[in-house]
Design a protein around this motif. Sequence first.
Motif, PDB file in Angstrom:
ATOM      1  N   TRP A 161       0.820  -1.193   0.000  1.00 31.89           N
ATOM      2  CA  TRP A 161       0.000   0.000   0.000  1.00 31.89           C
ATOM      3  C   TRP A 161       0.862   1.255   0.000  1.00 31.89           C
ATOM      4  O   TRP A 161       0.682   2.147  -0.829  1.00 31.89           O
ATOM      5  CB  TRP A 161      -0.933  -0.007   1.213  1.00 31.89           C
ATOM      6  N   GLY A 165       1.133   2.733  -3.470  1.00 33.45           N
ATOM      7  CA  GLY A 165       0.179   3.824  -3.380  1.00 33.45           C
ATOM      8  C   GLY A 165       0.834   5.163  -3.691  1.00 33.45           C
ATOM      9  O   GLY A 165       0.298   5.972  -4.445  1.00 33.45           O
ATOM     10  N   PHE A 405      -6.312  -2.021  -1.967  1.00 34.20           N
ATOM     11  CA  PHE A 405      -6.819  -2.821  -0.866  1.00 34.20           C
ATOM     12  C   PHE A 405      -7.681  -3.960  -1.346  1.00 34.20           C
ATOM     13  O   PHE A 405      -7.747  -5.015  -0.712  1.00 34.20           O
ATOM     14  CB  PHE A 405      -7.581  -1.941   0.127  1.00 34.20           C
TER      15      PHE A 405
END
Lengths: 699, 196
Positions: A161, A165, A405
């Motif tokens: 993440w 991300g 996610f």
Amino acid sequence: MGLEMFEAFSPWNVLPWLVVLACCEASSGVNTSSNSSALQTPNAWFAASSSDPDERISVFELDYDYVQIPYEVTLWILLASLAKIGFHLYHRLPHLMPESCLLILVGALVGSIIFGTHHQSPPVMDSSIYFLYLLPPIVLESGYFMPTRPFFENIGSILWWGGLGALINAFGIGLSLYFICQIKAFGLSDMHLLQNLLFGSLISAVDPVAVLAVFEEARVNEQLYMMIFGEALLNDGISVVLYNILIAFTKMHKFEDIEPVDILAGCARFIIVGCGGVFFGIIFGFISAFITRFTQNISAIEPLIVFMFSYLSYLAAETLYLSGILAITACAVTMKKYVEENVSQTSYTTIKYFMKMLSSVSETLIFIFMGVSTIGKNHEWNWAFICFTLVFCQIWRAISVFVLFYVSNQFRTFPFSIKDQFIIFYSGVRGAGSFSLAFLLPLSLFPRKKLFVTATLVVIYFTVFFQGITIGPLVRYLDVRKTNKKESINEELHIRLMDHLKAGIEDVCGQWSHYQIRDKFKKFDHQYLRKILIRKNLPKSSIVSLYKKLEMKQAIEMVETGILTSAAFSARVQGTKRLSPEDVESMRDILTHNMYQVRQRNLSYNKYNLKPQTSEKQAKEILIRRQNTLRESMRKGHSLPWGKQAGTKNIRYLSFPYSNPQTARRDLRAAESTGNWMRLISVFLQRIWVPGSIAQDPC
Amino acid sequence: MGSRSSHAALIPDADHIRRETGFSQASLLRLYHRFRALDRNQKGYLSRVDLQQIGALAVNPLGDRIIDSFFPDGSQRVDFSGFARVLAHFRPVDEEDSRIQDLKQPEPLNSRMNKLRFAFQLYDLDRDGKISRNEMLQVLRLMVGVQVTEEQLESIADRTVQEADEDGDGAVSFLEFTKSLEKMNIEQKMSIRILK
């Protein structure tokens, strides 16, 4: 006799004078050779005072230039601290808005003062000062206070993440803004792709930890905490790495002839910079842990070692153009475990507090600088760019959260719910990092730097104020609690009992994690690392003496209050009595405010504060109560049957009456054999407090 | 430390325990690992001392009572099935469980009633099926800091019993206890996520 002493000291008298003379010469030498603007003024002072022979010696002189920089910096920091004190005095305020709001407001205030008085603000922030002095404490603090076990348990998700991300956000925002810039109508077409990508990378640096305090009491679960924390940790590092790479690109290819080879080289460099930084950090972490093994006799320098080695890891990594941020983070994470066991208690506290202090000072300075920049003339406003920046920030964060996610949920044992993901999306608050990176853009490469700075400021203000203030209510709304505010006393008591029960059973269950890897690491840790890095024969006696000290002091206090209150003991109320609503209210209040808090499973991080000491006080009370029970049962030699006043005024300081004195004695024996330190202390204390009564005890 | 193999076959009476508690195979395995980790001398059962080694329980105000709840009927050892049985009370309630309610089968251990019964036994130490005023007072003393006076505690205990007591016998029976908590979401309060 006085003369003799004078005679004896005279050779030594010369020495201090020599030292003083040498210092004077050295300092004046430094003065003449320095060329920083601030240090020129002592020269001017010397020059002025020596050039004009007619001038009399004035009784009063004012020389502001000499102290300007440190003076103003100190005033800023003091102002921010006073503002923080005021902020926390009203106890509901920290739950309404994040503390970053406050710092920004203080910065804006200082900025407006400076702007209003047309004062030349001192050049506190430039690239080297930021990267060398202001940034490392902030990163060190977040790395040090990170809870390691949940971090490593979730490390897959966090890397996925945090890493991916940040990249998605950076490139997404950069590319979308590039396409916007291509539209002629907005007047932005002179900004080419690299500049937009760079802007994307710096605007994607989020600071979600700032909002953690706001929804802390909503009992966010551990995994969510870790995600937010881990993201904050990795985010700064990745955006700085990207920033540097893209600046290098911009320098190299001003004319947009970037070949695919360069892009590949860029990617490779990204990986090397990242991993190299981490590697450096780990090495320095181990070295500093190793050195703290030997510092038991000079514990005053232990904090120094910790800080200097972390800083050194940062600098060493930066020398080789590796990521200093990741290095210092890895160093903090590695050395924390071993250092905490090696250093003395006071050093440990010092390290914690000093770290918080340093990072708080750094951040304050950056925010004040942000305030100074806000209120000034160097802005460039372009509606299209700024609005689209805001919009794209939110859109791309939403995309990255939900997509990433969704993928990682397939592999997790405990998937994140949509509510969790929404909270993560909404906590994308920007902070000091983005502003600094925008401010430090080289003007030569970025002719439209002002636009970038303005846009960054707008995004920061918007996210911090709007999102920061609304995230609290939002989380509480999502976390739909029982709206039944007026709980009866019964319910309050039973709810709290069940919370304690649940916490206790969770502790019995222990931590469940990916066993194999963690077990392997623990085994390796025990067999090799701990032998090298941890001090031999840790003084258990210091734990015992500490406990004895606190126990005696507490026991004295408690006995005193116990005697006082039982003296005011009035007759027990028989039967039922009609109680007025106010009485019930006050009873409920007493209960609410005085019941013990449920033990938090040690995940509550506040960026600006260390955890208050109330939980420690509570733990002490509970522990002492149990020890008193043990002691009482030992002394009396009989159980405390129900319903009978046991004849001691301290009955309230007992926990659970052992039904069988044999069990208590057997426990003690077992405690000695298994070496549990708490049990050992209880035995130890028995011998101190009750000298005569254990004569018949076979222990 | 013991054998490293995590074969399910090592767990004695695995099937019986699974049926009784409703744990999944994976959870049961993890519980077994935990049981073995707590069992310091590989005795095959847990004694009070083993549970007292859990440091966090020492600072839990109800720590002693929680430990005692693992040893029903005054026994001094708990084997794995007893351990799992206690922990089964805290299994989250599945939606499916409540639907497939076969009247012939006993209630699952993690039903609302059984959770409440477990909490009730923390109060009712002499196991007479009622929480007397004294027992309530004891619990209050445990859970409240020392700055509250004895007098205040006594009046709070009185009030608590008075609120819940319907038949006026000065004690709270189990039914009265459940009635006073009918508005609370017990299933959520007394469920631990990882025990699914």
